[in-house]
Write an enzyme that holds these catalytic residues in place. Structure first.
Site, mmCIF file in Angstrom:
data_model
loop_
_atom_site.group_PDB
_atom_site.id
_atom_site.type_symbol
_atom_site.label_atom_id
_atom_site.label_comp_id
_atom_site.label_asym_id
_atom_site.label_seq_id
_atom_site.Cartn_x
_atom_site.Cartn_y
_atom_site.Cartn_z
ATOM 1 N N LEU A 1 3.717 -25.333 -99.959
ATOM 2 C CA LEU A 1 5.010 -25.785 -99.458
ATOM 3 C C LEU A 1 4.757 -26.677 -98.251
ATOM 4 O O LEU A 1 3.784 -26.484 -97.518
ATOM 5 C CB LEU A 1 5.887 -24.597 -99.036
ATOM 6 C CG LEU A 1 6.374 -23.637 -100.133
ATOM 7 C CD1 LEU A 1 7.122 -22.471 -99.507
ATOM 8 C CD2 LEU A 1 7.265 -24.353 -101.130
ATOM 9 N N ASP A 2 5.641 -27.648 -98.024
ATOM 10 C CA ASP A 2 5.529 -28.487 -96.838
ATOM 11 C C ASP A 2 5.602 -27.625 -95.586
ATOM 12 O O ASP A 2 6.230 -26.554 -95.588
ATOM 13 C CB ASP A 2 6.649 -29.530 -96.797
ATOM 14 C CG ASP A 2 6.465 -30.610 -97.845
ATOM 15 O OD1 ASP A 2 5.363 -30.676 -98.434
ATOM 16 O OD2 ASP A 2 7.411 -31.370 -98.080
ATOM 17 N N ARG A 3 4.996 -28.099 -94.529
ATOM 18 C CA ARG A 3 4.976 -27.363 -93.258
ATOM 19 C C ARG A 3 6.388 -26.978 -92.797
ATOM 20 O O ARG A 3 6.629 -25.849 -92.361
ATOM 21 C CB ARG A 3 4.291 -28.220 -92.186
ATOM 22 C CG ARG A 3 4.159 -27.526 -90.842
ATOM 23 C CD ARG A 3 3.686 -28.479 -89.763
ATOM 24 N NE ARG A 3 3.409 -27.759 -88.537
ATOM 25 C CZ ARG A 3 2.238 -27.651 -87.956
ATOM 26 N NH1 ARG A 3 1.188 -28.222 -88.503
ATOM 27 N NH2 ARG A 3 2.080 -26.989 -86.836
ATOM 28 N N CYS B 1 9.083 -26.827 -94.631
ATOM 29 C CA CYS B 1 9.854 -26.174 -95.687
ATOM 30 C C CYS B 1 9.654 -24.663 -95.587
ATOM 31 O O CYS B 1 8.611 -24.186 -95.154
ATOM 32 C CB CYS B 1 9.406 -26.699 -97.051
ATOM 33 S SG CYS B 1 10.305 -25.995 -98.451
ATOM 34 N N ARG C 1 12.465 -34.274 -101.575
ATOM 35 C CA ARG C 1 12.943 -35.059 -100.433
ATOM 36 C C ARG C 1 13.192 -36.506 -100.831
ATOM 37 O O ARG C 1 14.192 -37.113 -100.446
ATOM 38 C CB ARG C 1 11.927 -34.963 -99.294
ATOM 39 C CG ARG C 1 11.760 -33.552 -98.749
ATOM 40 C CD ARG C 1 10.515 -33.392 -97.895
ATOM 41 N NE ARG C 1 10.549 -34.250 -96.715
ATOM 42 C CZ ARG C 1 9.591 -34.280 -95.798
ATOM 43 N NH1 ARG C 1 8.517 -33.511 -95.945
ATOM 44 N NH2 ARG C 1 9.694 -35.072 -94.761
#
Length: 464
Positions: A224-226, A228, A346
């Site tokens: 997962l993105d930082r 997120c 996104r």
């Protein structure tokens, strides 16, 4: 005589960004040979490893080995102090370069210097690429912060030390646990995987305090993105990790064949708060993505690309539906990625639906400026202040960042995951592989994660 040296990488924030290869300096050939070794940050953007050698020393005698080596093995051999997770990440992000060995003599090098540097360009390498004797490997200069320039000797990293408060906090993130998998509700602001300037990533911390008496640490199977938040699945054994890897890869490779079906063995649903409202209440976004370099090579971004371009676009498919909208102009969306491309949700929200996710300043900066409700003049300073106000371990503060604040955080949360019950599947067969066993017949495991506090506040505001 002069030679041209290419600019390789530039570090922005906590991420490495590849820059286009271009000549920037002209130095004398004698300086160039010295330049290609470990040099100061002001001098070079390359970190050059020693040339590949097939010789070994045994009892003072040099022996030539006929066994070839791969790019991955050579990097690990030359940089034993670099975490293997970081090395694999550099290869995965295509940030490792190679220059083939030059067979020209010193005189030929001086006479044919210009042609040499035009004909022998730096090329990307994969971990399994075979190297020849004399080849040189180049890493992003930013890893020099981990690799001391004065020595290539192995260095033992100090063990990760965690306080009792930090350990207890990480264990509160566990929302499901069985003998084969571990599921966390990842907090926003905490990186999933280690890298440059990242000391306490979630995978490293989990390996220290979430073993639960297992001999093996839990392993990542997706990311997962930082910024997120939400569900993060980890494998507790090597067998489980391999199986989960195949499930997540299969989701991406077969997504184009499964459009419109509801029987996929892996389903992920995200909740996102966006600016504005899509024209339709639901639908399917099938826009390919590609990476482009911006800001004169200082950074890169993912964008929608045309299949006719030469950017090697990857197909990306997202299913969406409107959960609810408010009079404030915000809309809550449920997003189901059928592929797993970088920043897919996104970019699809910002560039296809025209509704960027709240707090996504990378892809929705202009929309946030036009919105007028947020003060973005000192966004970086505000972020640093949030980190200083440590309400939770690891510098996390989950209460600030709602739409009521001047600087909202990224409102993207992995709310639900449906995947096969791995424990049940492993009980049914002795030796399991995704290609020989139909995982669709296994009972589904449904996992759900609560919204972080700041997103709950935004939910209350938009539904009031």
């Amino acid at each position: 005589m002069y030679c041209r040296l290419p600019l390789f990488a530039h570090s922005v924030g906590r991420s490495l960004h590849i820059m286009s290869v271009r000549p920037i300096l002209r130095l004398s050939w004698n300086r160039c040979r010295q330049y290609c070794q470990f040099s100061s940050p002001e001098d070079s953007k390359w970190l050059t490893l020693p040339p590949v050698s097939m010789t070994t020393v045994v009892n003072g005698n040099q022996l030539t080995s006929s066994t070839s080596t791969t790019a991955l093995k050579w990097v690990i051999r030359c940089c034993p102090q670099l975490p293997k997770t970081l090395i694999h990440k550099l290869f995965r992000l295509k940030q490792v370069r190679m220059l083939p060995s030059l067979l020209l003599s010193q005189q030929q090098e001086e006479e044919e210097e210009e042609d040499n540097h035009h004909n022998h360009k730096f090329k990307r390498v994969t971990p399994k690429d075979t190297l020849n004797s004399g080849d040189r490997i180049f890493l992003p200069h930013s890893v020099k912060q981990i690799t001391p320039p004065e020595s290539l000797a192995p260095k033992h990293d100090s063990p990760l030390t965690l306080t009792a408060k930090q350990i207890n906090f990480i264990r509160t993130l566990v929302i499901y646990k069985d003998p084969h998998i571990l599921v966390l509700n990842k907090p926003p602001g905490m990186p999933v995987q280690g890298g440059i300037n990242i000391k306490r990533s979630l995978d490293a911390v989990a390996a220290e305090c979430l073993n639960y008496h297992y001999s093996e640490p839990p392993r990542l199977v997706h990311r997962l993105d930082r910024d997120c938040s939400g569900i993060l699945v980890m494998g507790r054994t090597k067998t489980t990790t391999t199986l989960l890897h195949s499930i997540f890869r299969d989701k991406t490779s077969r997504a184009s064949d499964d459009i419109g079906t509801k029987n996929r063995i892996l389903q992920r649903r995200y909740w996102a708060l966006v600016l504005g409202c899509p024209r339709r209440s639901g639908g399917l976004v099938t826009a390919p993505l590609g990476k482009v370099v911006v800001d004169n090579g200082k950074s890169d971004r993912i964008t929608i690309v045309d299949n006719s371009t030469s950017l090697s676009p990857q197909h990306a498919i997202t299913e969406y539906r409107v959960i609810g909208s408010s009079s404030h102009g915000y809309t809550w969306l449920e997003l189901s990625p059928l592929t797993g491309r970088k920043h897919q949700l996104r970019v699809h929200c910002a560039e296809v639906l025209g509704t960027p996710i709240v707090g996504d300043y990378k892809y929705g900066w202009q929309a946030h400026k036009k919105w007028g409700q947020f003060d973005l003049s000192n966004l970086e300073e505000s972020t640093e202040e949030h980190l200083k106000e440590e309400a939770l371990p690891f510098g996390l503060n989950l209460n600030k960042g709602s739409i009521s604040d001047k600087h909202p955080r990224l409102h993207l949360h992995c709310k639900q995951i449906v995947l096969p019950n791995i424990s049940q599947a492993l009980e049914n067969v002795q030796s399991l592989s995704a290609s020989t066993y139909d995982l669709s017949v296994v009972e589904a495991l449904e996992l759900e994660a609560d919204l972080p506090p700041f997103m709950k506040r935004s939910w209350d505001v938009t539904n009031s």
